[in-house]
Design a protein around this motif. Structure first.
Motif, short mmCIF file in Angstrom:
data_model
loop_
_atom_site.label_atom_id
_atom_site.label_comp_id
_atom_site.label_asym_id
_atom_site.label_seq_id
_atom_site.Cartn_x
_atom_site.Cartn_y
_atom_site.Cartn_z
N ILE A 40 0.98 -1.19 0.26
CA ILE A 40 -0.50 0.28 0.40
C ILE A 40 0.85 1.14 -0.17
O ILE A 40 1.68 1.38 0.54
N LEU A 41 0.75 2.19 -0.67
CA LEU A 41 1.13 2.86 -0.64
C LEU A 41 0.12 4.46 -0.66
O LEU A 41 -0.95 4.62 -1.33
N ALA A 42 0.56 5.10 0.02
CA ALA A 42 -0.39 6.74 0.29
C ALA A 42 0.29 8.07 0.76
O ALA A 42 1.65 7.49 1.59
N THR A 43 -0.08 8.71 0.48
CA THR A 43 0.53 10.42 1.30
C THR A 43 -0.64 10.51 2.19
O THR A 43 -1.78 10.54 2.39
N VAL A 44 -0.05 10.63 3.27
CA VAL A 44 -0.31 10.59 4.38
C VAL A 44 -1.87 11.85 4.99
O VAL A 44 -1.13 12.54 4.15
N HIS A 45 -2.61 12.14 5.75
CA HIS A 45 -3.42 12.81 6.02
C HIS A 45 -2.86 14.19 6.37
O HIS A 45 -2.05 14.64 6.56
N GLY A 46 -3.56 15.66 5.23
CA GLY A 46 -3.09 16.29 4.84
C GLY A 46 -2.22 16.99 4.23
O GLY A 46 -2.03 17.89 3.89
N ASP A 47 -2.00 15.88 3.59
CA ASP A 47 -0.89 16.57 2.72
C ASP A 47 -1.18 15.91 1.04
O ASP A 47 -1.67 14.85 0.76
N ILE A 48 -0.93 16.99 0.10
CA ILE A 48 -1.29 17.38 -1.06
C ILE A 48 -0.80 16.93 -2.19
O ILE A 48 -0.79 17.36 -2.72
N HIS A 49 0.53 16.51 -1.82
CA HIS A 49 1.22 16.61 -2.58
C HIS A 49 2.57 15.32 -3.01
O HIS A 49 2.17 14.38 -1.72
N ASP A 50 1.89 14.92 -4.20
CA ASP A 50 2.02 13.43 -4.19
C ASP A 50 2.95 13.25 -5.14
O ASP A 50 2.95 11.69 -5.95
N ILE A 51 3.85 14.03 -5.87
CA ILE A 51 4.92 13.99 -6.20
C ILE A 51 5.93 12.46 -5.68
O ILE A 51 6.61 11.50 -7.19
N GLY A 52 6.29 12.71 -4.99
CA GLY A 52 7.77 11.22 -4.10
C GLY A 52 6.65 10.40 -4.58
O GLY A 52 7.10 9.02 -4.65
N LYS A 53 5.45 9.54 -3.36
CA LYS A 53 4.39 8.60 -3.95
C LYS A 53 4.51 7.96 -4.91
O LYS A 53 4.73 6.90 -5.79
N ASN A 54 4.09 8.84 -6.19
CA ASN A 54 3.71 8.38 -7.65
C ASN A 54 5.41 7.51 -8.23
O ASN A 54 4.97 6.95 -9.08
N ILE A 55 6.39 8.28 -7.69
CA ILE A 55 7.35 8.13 -8.31
C ILE A 55 7.98 6.80 -7.90
O ILE A 55 8.32 5.33 -8.52
N VAL A 56 7.94 6.64 -6.27
CA VAL A 56 8.01 4.80 -5.67
C VAL A 56 7.25 4.26 -6.28
O VAL A 56 7.25 2.86 -6.71
N LYS A 57 5.15 4.50 -6.81
CA LYS A 57 4.53 3.39 -6.82
C LYS A 57 5.21 2.81 -8.46
O LYS A 57 4.76 1.90 -8.57
N ALA A 58 5.79 4.18 -9.66
CA ALA A 58 6.19 3.79 -10.72
C ALA A 58 7.08 2.31 -10.77
O ALA A 58 7.57 1.39 -10.82
N LEU A 59 8.63 2.36 -9.76
CA LEU A 59 9.34 1.75 -9.67
C LEU A 59 9.15 0.61 -9.10
O LEU A 59 9.10 -0.61 -9.25
N MET A 60 8.08 0.76 -7.95
CA MET A 60 7.48 -0.40 -7.47
C MET A 60 6.61 -1.52 -7.91
O MET A 60 6.84 -2.82 -8.48
N GLU A 61 6.53 -1.04 -9.28
CA GLU A 61 5.35 -1.99 -9.90
C GLU A 61 6.34 -2.74 -11.57
O GLU A 61 5.93 -3.44 -11.41
N ASN A 62 7.32 -1.54 -11.55
CA ASN A 62 8.29 -2.40 -12.17
C ASN A 62 8.93 -3.14 -11.90
O ASN A 62 9.26 -4.39 -12.25
N TYR A 63 9.68 -3.58 -10.39
CA TYR A 63 10.42 -4.77 -9.95
C TYR A 63 8.80 -5.60 -9.10
O TYR A 63 9.29 -6.74 -8.81
N GLY A 64 7.38 -5.73 -9.93
CA GLY A 64 6.38 -6.67 -10.11
C GLY A 64 5.66 -6.67 -9.02
O GLY A 64 4.91 -7.76 -8.33
N PHE A 65 5.39 -5.65 -7.59
CA PHE A 65 4.88 -5.83 -6.17
C PHE A 65 3.59 -5.39 -7.50
O PHE A 65 3.44 -4.02 -8.29
N ASP A 66 2.60 -5.58 -5.99
CA ASP A 66 1.65 -5.20 -6.69
C ASP A 66 0.76 -4.12 -5.49
O ASP A 66 0.56 -4.27 -4.50
N VAL A 67 0.60 -2.95 -6.07
CA VAL A 67 0.48 -1.42 -5.81
C VAL A 67 -0.77 -0.89 -5.26
O VAL A 67 -1.59 -0.93 -6.61
N ILE A 68 -1.31 -1.18 -4.33
CA ILE A 68 -2.21 -0.37 -3.89
C ILE A 68 -2.15 1.12 -4.09
O ILE A 68 -1.89 1.43 -2.38
#
Lengths: 246, 799
Positions: B684-712
């Protein structure tokens, strides 16, 4: 001659055609250092007009008299600011400009859209937009600086909440004093995050003593391992946190 | 009180800017002006009185910022006390005034000071409730009308209007603050604003603040052209500008009145002022227009829908409605719905927009999912990434209402039909929220076989619509394309009914591709039928915009029927057709030479080559081998380079993009061959409560998916409890949290604590610009990842 009309709210806007965006800065905001990568350059060139199309550069500022100031705090009418780092910056000032500038809300929509296309695009759009708001702030400062210098008044570098011990909570005062939600659309969330994300708020000191205003210096920042730090002189922090720049 | 009856005879005048006068009387900057309602009521009353004496009819209460974010429910300055005092002060001024004009008190509602999602972090429903609180008080204390003003975001405007409509019976006026680019700050054009607000039943619309009357002229002209309700103009006296160090106001009282006189000729009915317009400005204005008889308010009869940026008009050029967001017959789409894979659905939308759709149909109905929840998610997410208006396509009344409520604009509704039960469920929603409704020509007896039968159903629907106060212009009749494979006359009947309705001034639409169901080479039949329908007067076509044959028919038809000036669109389309076919040939030559391996293509970030090379390899290799021998080693090489600082973030991401397209080819192979998927654990990936910037999380997501993790991906601003619930539901071993601001680190800490408390075995990775190892240790996180690669490496170790 400058007539210091205290507390009057001035609106400002800038035609985006006046921005000259620096590619090396855009690359730095992306975290790309030293080398040029043709594919990334090409993608940046492709996205530049898209970002420029979404820009809507505007802001509000006001000039306030400093009623009293010491090394720890200042009082200006009903506003009290406590911050040693800001007071150091304002040394010798008898008035301040409070400002808020934004690159507009459409940039945030563009960021959401590009995030779904690819995180690389999101990173590039974010970097271009950061350069745009920084460039806008520089042009605005320069306009004001020239005007004041005609009357032998000089400006200190911009100083934003979040920098040093100048607490982010002062953004609430700035937003309220400048009435930014209705004047230029800048709002503050309950966690003190500015929306639109590419927005800058801050304070600029006005002094009678000649001073050379140098923007873009990171030397005061303690986060020396920051990947966005400028080599020489250095600057701090991630793009949207760069509202804190001096 | 009947405003319309007065408005046709003379201009009604608002007062000017309250704030300007309060400042002159000593209001400090940053001080809440509404407190003066209680602290200095006489000053407020005296300002109102000055405006009344300068000839205005409508007083705005001093309640611009009176909302629940600034004032509490109890205490000396409670919201109720502030608003009540504001109304009392205005009423008192009217009682003291000896003017003979009609006088009204308008409850003044300004922006709440927070930006709504997706641009900010305020929920639409919360915004409605916030405004409702103030409006209920205003309604209880008997205001004559509600003025929602200075709104620079259409979505917030809609929230305020809904609150007003749901909590009062008085007329609702709206004025928006436009930019010099003739749009609201969040992008809406005057036509889009008008479509949305008229749909919501607003009684008068217009503009205020931002700038002086001269600069407002272009927007006023545009509004007057499209508005069927009275137009309001409340400009500033020009904002003070800092020219050469001297404060200058743009416009004098006389000049203000003169320009407002010119503006009245555009067809404006209600005028007044905003910032800087003192009673002297209003006096000059009312003197100037004393005895002026305005143009009559006319119905413009425009059939429009809108998004948060622009309006789309039906009845001129045929409109393309993209049909692809629909699970019918689409295996991958159904899977995406079951897995809540919003990204997949958004990409279907974005691709249709690129292919030339004007509107996107949204159908997310599957028996096994909660359609209402999914519809809300998809509509909200689509509106965060595309500015095309949406057609809400559902048979669930709950899902329909939810979508219409949260939609940012005036939607298209798919659909109503001749059945009373459906009419009585859908039309009240259309009356309340606005919409252009697709009316299917079928009723309790099924689909009439004859042309006349279908026309009769359409007539019945028009009649019923009128009973609900819905005009014919907001009905678009679908005469139902039925397959010709079972009935040779099917096309004839459909087109016959379509032609009759079009000739009678009605709008028509068709789900075109049904016509060829059961036949081979369907595009041949579809495109010819489409052309035939266009020539009979089809106003909107639900088609697949990726179909080259359909788009050729469309652009050809426009050029041939005089709807494409100088054939400009056709020429552009024709060029894109030829360029893209040439391009695809040269791409093959340039980007996939024999000596480039898939691994190298990914390392170099060659996205197109990565796809074609992957596809080629899959002809001879198993999917698992392509992943393990080519894709993963490529990612490792780049990742290592990143760790060693020889590769930088953009390069890491460009390789991630290339790897993703290589994976796309793998996924396609798996979906057709049925080969088993090999996937690593869920994260599971999430930007925490109150935070509305998600570029960092999106980068991690892209890489995790490439490595075969099932990202929610739970998105941004996610509450701790929600993260825990999802982690439990999906039984995930790893949660990744991102925070970019110091102010949201406490929310991260709380989330870490809650996860460890409720799911002791789950590991938590934290990251983000403001975090350090020290912070991470303090909050008890299992891992601090300073960048995306560190997060991936850690997850790999755990997997």
């Amino acid at each position: 001659m400058v007539t210091l009309n205290f507390n009057c709210l001035y609106s400002h806007s800038l035609a985006k055609e006046r921005l000259i965006l620096r590619k090396n800065e855009i690359m730095r905001y992306m975290g790309q250092r030293d080398t040029e990568d043709n594919l990334i350059m090409a993608q940046t060139d492709k996205l530049l007009p898209v970002v420029c199309d979404a820009l809507n550069l505007k802001g509000v500022f006001t000039i306030r008299k400093i009623d009293s100031i010491n090394s720890k705090a200042l009082i200006s009418d009903n506003l009290t600011i406590k911050s040693e780092s800001l007071m150091k910056n304002l040394d010798g000032c008898n008035a301040i400009i409070i400002f808020a500038l934004t690159a507009g809300a459409e940039i945030d929509r563009l960021l959401s859209k590009q995030a779904h296309i690819s995180p690389l695009n999101e990173l590039i759009v974010s970097a271009i937009a950061t350069e745009a708001i920084e460039c806008y702030a520089d042009i605005w400062t320069e306009e004001i600086r020239k005007t004041f210098e005609k009357s032998n008044l000089y400006l200190k570098p911009r100083f934003s909440p979040g920098y040093g011990d100048f607490s982010l909570k002062y953004q609430q005062d700035i937003i309220s004093i400048l009435q930014t939600p209705s004047r230029c659309g800048i709002c503050l969330t309950d966690k003190l995050i500015l929306t639109p994300s590419k927005s800058i708020t801050g304070v600029v000191g006005i002094t009678e003593a000649y001073t050379k205003c140098i923007e873009s210096d990171c030397s005061i920042c303690e986060k020396t391992d920051c990947q966005f730090r400028k080599f020489k002189p250095d600057t701090k922090q991630q793009n949207f946190e760069r509202r804190n720049r001096i | 009180m009947n405003f319309l009856s007065i408005i046709d005879k003379k201009i009604m005048f608002f007062d000017g800017g309250m704030g300007t006068l309060l400042q002159k009387k000593g209001l400090k900057s940053g001080e809440l002006p509404e407190k003066w309602n209680i602290d200095r009521p006489d000053e407020i009353t005296s300002i109102h009185l000055d405006y009344l004496n300068s000839g205005c009819n409508i007083l705005k209460t001093n309640t611009f910022g009176a909302n629940g974010l600034k004032f509490s429910d109890t205490g000396e300055y409670s919201l109720e006390k502030i608003i009540k005092a504001g109304i009392d002060n205005a009423r008192k001024a009217i009682n003291l005034s000896d003017c003979s004009n009609e006088h009204f008190v308008a409850l003044d509602i300004g922006p709440c000071g927070r930006l709504l999602k997706p641009l900010g972090n305020m929920d639409f429903d919360d915004a409605v409730e916030l405004f409702a609180k103030s409006i209920r008080i205003g309604a209880d204390y008997g205001v004559d009308l509600i003025l929602i003003e200075t709104m620079n975001d259409l979505y917030e405007t809609k929230a305020a209007v809904l609150a007003a409509k749901e909590n009062s019976d008085v007329p609702v006026f709206v004025t928006n603050a436009y930019d010099t680019n003739q749009k609201l700050m969040t992008g809406a054009s005057p036509e889009a604003v008008c479509a949305c607000l008229e749909g919501l039943g607003v009684d008068a619309i217009g503009l205020n603040c931002s700038f002086g009357p001269e600069e407002m002229k272009p927007v006023i002209e545009r509004l007057c052209k499209v508005s069927s309700v009275p137009v309001i103009v409340n400009p500033n006296a020009g904002l003070p500008s800092f020219k050469d160090g001297v404060t200058t106001y743009d416009i004098s009282e006389e000049k203000f009145a003169q320009v407002m006189g010119e503006i009245a000729d555009f067809g404006v009915h209600i005028m007044g002022g905003c910032c800087g317009t003192t009673p002297a400005y209003i006096k000059a204005l009312t003197d100037k227009l004393n005895g002026y008889v305005p143009q009559k308010v006319t119905r413009k009869n425009l059939s429009v829908i809108s998004s948060y940026t622009h309006a789309v008009e039906f009845g001129k050029k045929p409109i393309i409605i993209g049909e692809r967001i629909n699970p019918t017959g689409k295996k991958l789409f159904k899977e995406a719905l079951r897995n809540s894979d919003i990204d997949y659905i958004l990409n279907v939308g974005l691709k249709q927009a690129e292919a030339g759709a004007d509107v996107l149909d949204v159908n997310v109905g599957l028996p096994e999912i909660d359609e209402c929840e999914m519809m809300e998610k998809v509509v909200t997410s689509l509106q965060a990434v595309t500015d095309l208006p949406l057609q809400i396509d559902t048979t669930s009344i709950d899902a329909m209402e939810r979508a219409m409520r949260i939609y940012n604009g005036k939607p298209m509704i798919n659909s109503v039909n001749g059945k009373d039960e459906i009419i009585d469920a859908i039309f009240p929603l259309v009356k309340k929220y606005g919409g252009l409704v697709v009316a299917l020509t079928l009723d309790e007896n099924g689909i009439p076989e004859t042309t006349d039968g279908r026309v009769a159903v359409a007539e019945k629907i028009y009649k019923k619509a009128a009973e609900y106060g819905i005009e014919k212009k907001d009905i678009i009749v679908d005469t139902l394309a039925m397959t010709i494979s079972t009935d040779g006359n099917a096309a004839k009947n459909t087109l016959g009914a379509l032609e009759t309705i079009a000739k009678n001034g009605g709008l028509t639409s068709l789900g075109v591709s049904n016509i060829s169901f059961g036949l081979p080479q369907r595009e041949i039949i579809n495109s010819v039928f489409f052309t035939m329908a266009l020539s009979k007067g089809l106003s909107g076509a639900i088609i697949n915009p990726h179909s080259a044959e359909m788009m050729k028919a469309y652009h050809g038809y426009l050029a041939l029927s005089g709807l494409d000036e100088n054939c400009a669109d056709y020429i552009e389309f024709a060029q894109s057709v030829s360029v893209s076919s040439q391009l695809s040939e040269s791409k093959l030559k340039n980007e996939a030479p024999d000596d480039v391996s898939l691994k190298n293509a990914i390392i170099k970030g060659l996205k197109d080559s990565a796809y074609s090379l992957s596809k080629k390899l899959l002809e001879t290799m198993d999917a698992i081998d392509v992943i393990n021998i080519e894709i993963v080693p490529a990612l490792d090489t780049v990742g290592k380079g990143f760790e060693e600082k020889t590769v930088y973030l953009p390069q890491l991401l460009i390789s991630a993009d290339a790897a993703k397209s290589a994976f796309d080819a793998v996924k396609e192979k798996i979906s057709t061959s049925g080969e088993a998927k090999t996937q690593k654990c869920k994260i599971i990936l999430a930007t925490v409560h109150g935070d509305i910037h998600d570029i960092g999380k999106n980068i991690v997501k892209a890489l995790m998916e490439n490595y075969g993790f099932d990202v929610i991906d739970l998105g941004k601003d996610v509450a701790p409890q929600k993260i825990v619930e999802e982690a439990k539901k999906h039984n995930v071993p790893i949660v990744g949290l991102s925070a970019l601001m110091t102010t949201t680190v406490p929310a991260m800490e709380e989330t870490v604590r809650l996860i460890h408390q409720e799911l002791p075995g789950t590991k938590v990775i934290v990251g983000g610009a403001v975090l350090t190892q020290e912070y991470a240790d303090t909050m008890g996180a299992d891992m601090y990842a300073k960048d995306a690669m560190e997060a991936v490496r850690y997850a790999e170790k755990l997997n």
